[in-house]
Design an enzyme around this catalytic site. Structure first.
Site, short mmCIF file in Angstrom:
data_model
loop_
_atom_site.label_atom_id
_atom_site.label_comp_id
_atom_site.label_asym_id
_atom_site.label_seq_id
_atom_site.Cartn_x
_atom_site.Cartn_y
_atom_site.Cartn_z
N THR A 187 -20.29 4.09 -37.91
CA THR A 187 -20.53 1.85 -37.65
C THR A 187 -22.00 2.18 -39.38
OG1 THR A 187 -22.80 2.59 -36.14
CG2 THR A 187 -22.46 4.51 -37.04
N ARG A 188 -22.53 1.59 -38.49
CA ARG A 188 -23.82 1.04 -40.21
C ARG A 188 -24.55 0.26 -38.75
NH1 ARG A 188 -22.46 -4.91 -41.57
NH2 ARG A 188 -20.12 -5.20 -41.26
N HIS A 248 -24.84 -0.27 -29.43
CA HIS A 248 -25.00 -0.75 -27.68
C HIS A 248 -23.90 -0.06 -26.82
CE1 HIS A 248 -21.71 -3.58 -29.41
NE2 HIS A 248 -22.38 -3.95 -30.16
N HIS A 277 -20.31 -0.01 -28.28
CA HIS A 277 -19.69 0.71 -29.31
C HIS A 277 -19.70 1.50 -28.32
CE1 HIS A 277 -22.32 -1.08 -31.95
NE2 HIS A 277 -21.59 -2.11 -32.69
N ARG A 331 -13.13 -5.44 -34.21
CA ARG A 331 -13.16 -6.76 -34.36
C ARG A 331 -14.31 -6.71 -36.19
NH1 ARG A 331 -16.19 -11.32 -34.51
NH2 ARG A 331 -15.17 -13.29 -33.84
#
Lengths: 378, 69
Positions: free
Chosen positions: A189-190, A194, A197, A283
């Site tokens: 992740t970067r 939310h 996720h 995505r």
């Protein structure tokens, strides 16, 4: 425990005696100051995160990676890990070289070769475009003209703003084993988390023993969340919504390249080296703008049946008011009007105004932490 | 990239050719190369051995950092 990529976990860290011997050679060999991003690459090679790489790519591997997305030995590898120097410096370089970061020697490099390269070929092969709207293309075009290949030996570790979360692959492997996790899913992740996720992570976790959240810490593009915001947001999520028995977090100090599909493979390889058996690909993984089709980063895995880590592909999730929860188009029969998408732009806009996003989009505890920062963005 | 030739029985070649779609390959060559890659990936992977002393040191650090009890 899953084997490292290429079969062997690389460890190129000088012991006490070797470090003293190498440092005694200072003054006899040229030295170059490298950027923070390159210092991260050096350390990632040394601790085995980039196994089977033992140093910066030589010419044969470099061209093989660009053309085939594989090292010359045929092992999958999609991102060229290279050291660029200018022509004048290249002339000074012979058999060895000290790499300095912030004036301090961080590695010794056994120089194996120096070679020129075509920047357009490199940019197009990695990013699939030559558009200067793409941050990766801009970076390649600004690189120096000569590449230097050769093995490195780490002399000093790179400091981290988050030492508590900095683990080597050896350490994560012992951690997973100690926790009794045989199957571990990695999440790259970067972003701040939310609900979409969280849903993806927990869906994946349902089928394995452990979840390894691995935020990328390092240079990002304007508008991305600052590193400390991401860490604090995940700490809040862990505190209120995760079990320590089944989820953990460590950082990955590495620059984001936004190379979409190729970077997805790179990210999977790194998590395999950490000891993950599965890797989540959502995505537009590692994408930027509209440079890649939404699921290109999933389709590329078809070309790598020998990757040795299982990708878990997820489509877009959204909150459905009729379903009363987070769902995706495979399970929700309701019309668009009932759906609230996890639009990063929308969430950012709210946070930028200091507003708390609705609970259907983000956990209030996470949102509160983010809004406590004056400016949470890069 | 340099390439080498490998011979396989004609019957096997034809069988692969007939089932290319189910095998998820575009050509016999692609299937054979991928099958070899998968087999090699499984065979050459070695279990990571960490000696007990080092493992204990790592566990001590993980405890200090709060990762394990």
């Amino acid at each position: 425990m899953i084997a490292p990529h290429g079969g062997r976990l690389i460890e190129r860290i000088a012991g006490k005696k070797e470090k003293e011997d190498l440092l005694s050679l200072r003054g006899e060999y040229p030295e170059i100051e490298i950027s923070r991003e390159l210092a991260f690459e050096v350390e990632n090679i040394a601790v085995g995160l980039f196994s089977p790489l033992e140093g910066f790519l030589g010419k044969e591997d470099f061209h093989s990676v660009l053309k085939r997305g594989r090292l010359a030995s045929d092992i999958p590898w999609t991102i060229p890990i290279v050291l660029d120097v200018d022509k004048e410096k290249a002339q000074e370089i012979g058999e060895g070289l000290f790499l300095l970061y912030e004036g301090k020697p961080i590695a010794w490099m056994e120089v194996q070769e120096k070679f020129t390269y075509d920047k357009d070929e490199m940019a197009y092969s990695v990013y699939g475009t030559l558009s200067e709207e793409h941050p990766g293309v801009v970076k390649v075009k600004s690189m120096k003209d000569i590449l230097v290949g050769g093995k490195i030996t780490l002399l000093n570790h790179v400091s981290s703003p988050f030492p508590k979360y900095k683990l080597t692959p050896k350490e994560t492997r012992v951690l997973f084993e100690t926790k009794g996790w045989r199957r571990v899913v990695g999440f790259q992740t970067r972003n701040v988390p939310h609900l979409g996720h969280e849903y993806i992570q927990k869906t994946a976790l349902t089928f394995v023993d452990g979840l390894f959240i691995n935020p990328v810490i390092g240079k990002k593009k304007k508008g991305d969340f600052k590193d400390e915001v991401i860490i604090k947001a995940y700490e809040a999520l862990f505190k209120y919504y995760y079990l320590p028995e089944t989820a953990t977090m460590a950082i990955l100090q590495m620059e984001m390249r936004y190379a979409g599909p190729r970077e997805a493979i790179h990210h999977a390889i790194i998590r395999k080296n950490y000891g993950c058996t599965h890797f989540i690909v959502g995505r537009d993984h590692a994408g930027v703008g509209n440079f890649y089709s939404p699921y290109a980063a999933q389709e590329i895995f078809d070309d790598y049946p020998d990757l040795g880590i299982i990708p878990l592909f997820f489509r877009s999730f959204f909150y459905c008011k009729k379903c009363g929860g987070v769902v995706n188009e495979k399970v929700c029969p309701h019309e668009e009007e009932h759906r609230i998408s996890f639009s990063g732009t929308k969430i950012r806009a709210l946070l930028m105004e200091g507003k708390i996003p609705p609970a259907e989009l983000m956990r209030p505890e996470v949102a509160k932490v983010i809004t406590e920062f004056n400016n949470p963005f890069v | 990239m340099r390439q080498r030739e490998v011979k396989i029985p004609e019957g096997l070649y034809k069988l692969i050719e007939e089932h290319l779609e189910e095998l998820g390959a575009k050509s016999v060559e692609e299937f054979v190369v991928n099958a070899a890659r998968v087999a090699l990936q499984e065979t050459t992977n070695r279990k990571l051995e960490i000696d007990e002393k080092e493992k204990e040191e790592i566990k001590r650090r993980l405890r200090e950092l709060g990762y394990i009890d």
